[in-house]
Design a protein around this motif. Sequence first.
Motif, mmCIF file in Angstrom:
data_model
loop_
_atom_site.group_PDB
_atom_site.id
_atom_site.type_symbol
_atom_site.label_atom_id
_atom_site.label_comp_id
_atom_site.label_asym_id
_atom_site.label_seq_id
_atom_site.Cartn_x
_atom_site.Cartn_y
_atom_site.Cartn_z
ATOM 1 N N LEU A 236 8.630 -2.261 -15.543
ATOM 2 C CA LEU A 236 7.998 -3.381 -15.243
ATOM 3 C C LEU A 236 7.620 -2.989 -13.481
ATOM 4 O O LEU A 236 6.608 -4.255 -13.181
ATOM 5 N N MET A 237 7.973 -2.400 -13.081
ATOM 6 C CA MET A 237 7.843 -1.926 -11.580
ATOM 7 C C MET A 237 6.140 -1.433 -11.476
ATOM 8 O O MET A 237 5.685 -1.786 -10.683
ATOM 9 N N ALA A 238 5.957 -0.398 -12.596
ATOM 10 C CA ALA A 238 4.483 -0.315 -12.642
ATOM 11 C C ALA A 238 4.242 -0.602 -13.383
ATOM 12 O O ALA A 238 2.656 -0.990 -12.353
ATOM 13 N N LEU A 239 4.445 -1.625 -13.320
ATOM 14 C CA LEU A 239 2.697 -3.065 -14.117
ATOM 15 C C LEU A 239 2.742 -3.715 -12.605
ATOM 16 O O LEU A 239 1.364 -4.000 -12.693
ATOM 17 N N ALA B 297 0.680 7.189 -16.319
ATOM 18 C CA ALA B 297 0.012 5.694 -15.981
ATOM 19 C C ALA B 297 -0.483 4.580 -16.957
ATOM 20 O O ALA B 297 -0.923 2.940 -16.514
ATOM 21 N N MET B 298 -0.424 5.257 -18.015
ATOM 22 C CA MET B 298 -1.528 4.960 -19.670
ATOM 23 C C MET B 298 -0.742 3.573 -20.035
ATOM 24 O O MET B 298 -1.573 2.477 -20.162
ATOM 25 N N GLU C 256 3.984 5.878 -5.846
ATOM 26 C CA GLU C 256 4.324 5.556 -7.399
ATOM 27 C C GLU C 256 2.869 7.050 -7.479
ATOM 28 O O GLU C 256 2.986 7.459 -8.946
ATOM 29 N N MET C 257 1.139 6.981 -6.816
ATOM 30 C CA MET C 257 0.613 7.382 -7.646
ATOM 31 C C MET C 257 0.999 8.467 -7.359
ATOM 32 O O MET C 257 0.856 9.906 -7.953
ATOM 33 N N VAL C 258 1.671 8.957 -6.015
ATOM 34 C CA VAL C 258 2.116 10.393 -5.342
ATOM 35 C C VAL C 258 3.186 10.945 -6.652
ATOM 36 O O VAL C 258 2.536 11.905 -7.233
ATOM 37 N N GLY D 153 0.371 -1.045 -0.237
ATOM 38 C CA GLY D 153 -0.060 0.060 0.051
ATOM 39 C C GLY D 153 0.760 0.961 -0.132
ATOM 40 O O GLY D 153 0.822 2.075 -0.846
ATOM 41 N N LEU D 154 2.023 1.009 1.027
ATOM 42 C CA LEU D 154 2.765 2.722 0.742
ATOM 43 C C LEU D 154 3.053 2.894 -0.726
ATOM 44 O O LEU D 154 3.928 3.409 -1.386
#
Length: 473
Positions: free
Chosen positions: A173-176, A111-112, A99-101, A93-94
Amino acid sequence: MSTIDTAVRGTNPLRTFTKWIGGINPSVFMFSAAVLAIIFANSSLAGLYTSILNAPVNLEIAGYNFFQIHGRTMTVTEFINDALMVLFFFSVGLEIKREMVNGSLSSVRKAMLPTIAACGGIIMPILLFLAIENQDPIALRGVTIPMATDIAFSLAVLGLLGKRVPVTLKLFLMALAVVDDIAGILVIAIFYSTGIQWVPLVLGLITILIAYLFAKKGVSSSSVYYILLIIVWSFFVQSGIHSTIAGVLLALVVPHRPTIHPRDLEEDMRRLDVHVASSKQAGYVQKDFLDDDYINDMRITQRRIQRTISPVQIMEHEVSPWVHYLVLPLFAFSNSGIAFGDMSGSEAIGVAIAVAVGLFVGKTIGIFGFTYLATKLRLVRLTPGVTYANVFGISVFGGIGFTVSLFLATLAYQAIGAEAEEYLNMAKLGIIIGTVVSGVVGVIVLNAILKREEKMGRGAASKEYKEYIANSK
């Protein structure tokens, strides 16, 4: 990283251990624990292994049993899966919030691409599972097992290829994998929550609201949020919503902004300079016991320096070693014990095949295929350093689905009675085969691709990528 170490040193005793072991990748411990579990389950120690995992865990204070689930005392396995794994999902969650912030998911444009790729990596494994196992209703409970990518494990294996891997490809890779985690969390919340008890659920949500209000008021002490995490977990474990969701929800309300800007430390530094200057005077002798003013100034400055770091970042740094060096190895040990002797002639063999194929083939086709189509349709663009060739290589790494896949397998088959062990064993076998094959093939394929790109001046060797990295600094 060193700045955080300085600011939070002494708050996490496991840091000493991680330095003592010489920086061994934590995935080694998790994989070793899984191998050890398989050895135990297929040796004369199988009985001991089972009795340890089924032993009750009791902690009763004032008549309240903290480790109780569905009205009975937790076993060791349930304690690991339903209590300790909350820390893992809290760290997830952290990571999602970070990643979202301010990361790969911080804007629609960023993000796309990984989101589309992750969707392909979720849909195709599920479709392949359904194609292989579409007759057995019990087997179909595990249809979501091959949808997960283990972010820590996959990045660790990717690290074997060194600096030749473009940073942008690692971020892809991290984002997906983070998007995969979000999907896995939603699956757990929606499909593996049963018999909802509204009173503890509402109390848990009120506690999360209190944490949110604390964050809005600027409360940055990690101790406060750890206490609230325990309280939220205790309510969720009784609510029917899977308790690990408590970790994710609380992590999302932890404040992500530092409460002090580094420029505001100027006065603190000036006070410390006075003490340093006095120590340089002729005849100065180091005291065994420092005066109160010096100690007070040091403590105030230390606390203020810590507040220049985001609470999300501090807590992620504090929790990470406990998760990677303790929780995940224990999870792997308690959930990877496949008894091969029970598999001969098993009707559930299709589950192992469906999971392994879903991870290795489904992930590769899904991630690469959706990425290729999205770029050709001009919905997204590849970032500098990322090419179709190395996307194909990295897609194979997507099949490394160890942790969350095992977790989903346990949830899928634990409630089906006497047949649970047979199906769960097969699911575990498929996960291990799919993960190992994806890791080995991924290293071989991507290594060959990166070598070829280096010779051709593409990928990490391209002028576009070098300019991108230079401008990012």
